[in-house]
Design an enzyme around this catalytic site. Structure first.
Site, PDB file in Angstrom:
ATOM      1  CD  GLU A 123     -12.059  21.606 -19.651  1.00  0.00           C
ATOM      2  OE1 GLU A 123     -11.948  22.747 -20.108  1.00  0.00           O
ATOM      3  OE2 GLU A 123     -11.321  21.163 -18.778  1.00  0.00           O
TER       4      GLU A 123
ATOM      5  CD  GLU B  89      -4.225  21.525 -17.505  1.00  0.00           C
ATOM      6  OE1 GLU B  89      -4.371  22.325 -16.569  1.00  0.00           O
ATOM      7  OE2 GLU B  89      -4.354  21.861 -18.704  1.00  0.00           O
TER       8      GLU B  89
ATOM      9  N   GLY C 151      -9.733  28.309 -20.789  1.00  0.00           N
ATOM     10  CA  GLY C 151      -8.393  28.332 -20.197  1.00  0.00           C
ATOM     11  C   GLY C 151      -7.603  29.526 -20.674  1.00  0.00           C
ATOM     12  N   GLY C 152      -6.709  29.296 -21.621  1.00  0.00           N
ATOM     13  CA  GLY C 152      -5.790  30.310 -22.124  1.00  0.00           C
ATOM     14  C   GLY C 152      -6.420  31.674 -22.379  1.00  0.00           C
TER      15      GLY C 152
ATOM     16  CD1 TRP D 270      -7.991  33.044 -15.539  1.00  0.00           C
ATOM     17  CD2 TRP D 270      -7.116  34.269 -13.882  1.00  0.00           C
ATOM     18  NE1 TRP D 270      -8.492  34.313 -15.648  1.00  0.00           N
ATOM     19  CE2 TRP D 270      -7.972  35.090 -14.646  1.00  0.00           C
ATOM     20  CE3 TRP D 270      -6.453  34.827 -12.784  1.00  0.00           C
ATOM     21  CZ2 TRP D 270      -8.186  36.436 -14.344  1.00  0.00           C
ATOM     22  CZ3 TRP D 270      -6.670  36.165 -12.487  1.00  0.00           C
ATOM     23  CH2 TRP D 270      -7.519  36.955 -13.267  1.00  0.00           C
TER      24      TRP D 270
HETATM   25  P1  PGA Z   1      -7.896  25.893 -22.943  1.00  0.00           P
HETATM   26  O1  PGA Z   1      -8.067  25.198 -21.523  1.00  0.00           O
HETATM   27  O2  PGA Z   1      -9.063  26.799 -23.165  1.00  0.00           O
HETATM   28  O3  PGA Z   1      -6.607  26.652 -22.839  1.00  0.00           O
HETATM   29  O4  PGA Z   1      -7.843  24.800 -23.967  1.00  0.00           O
HETATM   30  C1  PGA Z   1      -9.315  24.765 -21.074  1.00  0.00           C
HETATM   31  C2  PGA Z   1      -9.178  24.090 -19.733  1.00  0.00           C
HETATM   32  O5  PGA Z   1      -8.159  23.413 -19.514  1.00  0.00           O
HETATM   33  O6  PGA Z   1     -10.066  24.199 -18.873  1.00  0.00           O
END
Ligand code: PGA
Length: 252
Positions: free
Chosen positions: A169, A102, A234-235, A12
């Site tokens: 990722e 991130e 994610g999103g 999230w």
């Molecule tokens: P996303 O993010 O599905 O929005 O691309 C994935 C994540 O950062 O784990």
């Protein structure tokens, strides 16, 4: 080479609120309804620290687990605003994301990530260990060497292969709508399965999942790659409808 569990893990990030607790029941029902014969679905929600206590107490449904998104690399100390792996465990989380790109771009090095993994393991958390190359590294054909270094710098034979899920990722894919081609992904997953098994000195292959712009439209493309043991989402994980459509379409 595949794992017994199929993971659908929501990340999230810095979104979400108490009212999203309703997502738990819907996800539980969807994960029972849509499944295949050989694998059991495992749904995990990695939510902001401040929501963990509320979600753990309210959820009632055992099949869904709650996770955190990070922790500090030291076990305790004068680190204003930080949360330790033990605090994450004490509040009731079962999973933890470590090494997300991130957080890497915020200063997480392979060395710090190694310390976090060690602390998470000591606190009996299931670890979702993120790795992935940047666009520039991909363009200069460094993907395999970058992934190997991220793995070998942060995990080793002292890491329990049953308590770690490796999340591939690609940084260029996170939040961009871009995903790797399936033939590329297949090669990368075979490489990651073999390399991580060796580094971990494991008898069986660890679970390896894919993350980066996973949605209900592209998830069926990934289902042809049997080495993929699940997804870090994610999103799309903030929408009940989209999250359920991902589970459903994966098995279509
Ligand atoms: P996303 O993010 O599905 O929005 O691309 C994935 C994540 O950062 O784990």
């Amino acid at each position: 080479m595949t794992n017994k569990l199929m993971f659908f893990i929501g990340n999230w990030k810095m979104y979400g609120e108490n009212s999203l607790i309703r997502i738990i029941k819907a996800l539980h029902e969807a994960s029972i309804k849509f499944k295949n014969k050989n694998k059991k679905n495992k749904v995990v929600l990695c939510i902001p620290y401040t929501l963990i206590n509320f979600f753990v107490k309210k959820k009632k449904i055992k099949s869904i687990s709650i996770g955190a998104q990070n922790c500090h690399h030291e076990s305790l100390g004068p680190f204003t605003g930080s949360i330790s792996a033990k605090m994450v465990k004490d509040v009731g989380a079962e999973y933890i994301i470590i090494g997300h790109s991130e957080n890497r771009s915020d200063g997480d090095t392979n060395k710090k990530i190694k310390m976090k993994i060690k602390l998470a393991q000591e606190n009996k958390l299931n670890i979702i260990f993120c790795i992935g190359e940047t666009l520039n590294e991909k363009k200069t054909k460094k993907t395999f060497s970058v992934l190997k270094k991220q793995l070998s710098d942060s995990i080793d034979k002292s890491t329990n292969s049953k308590k770690i899920i490796i999340a591939y990722e690609p940084v260029w894919s996170i939040g961009t709508g871009r995903t790797p081609k399936s033939n590329e992904l297949k090669k990368i997953f075979l490489f990651l399965k073999n390399t991580s098994k060796k580094i971990l000195h494991a008898k069986s292959y660890p679970a390896i999942i894919y993350g980066g712009s996973v949605n209900d439209k592209n998830v069926s493309i990934f289902s042809s790659i049997s080495e993929i043991d699940g997804f870090l989402i994610g999103g799309a994980s903030l929408s009940v409808k989209k999250f359920i459509a991902i589970i459903k379409n994966y098995y279509k």
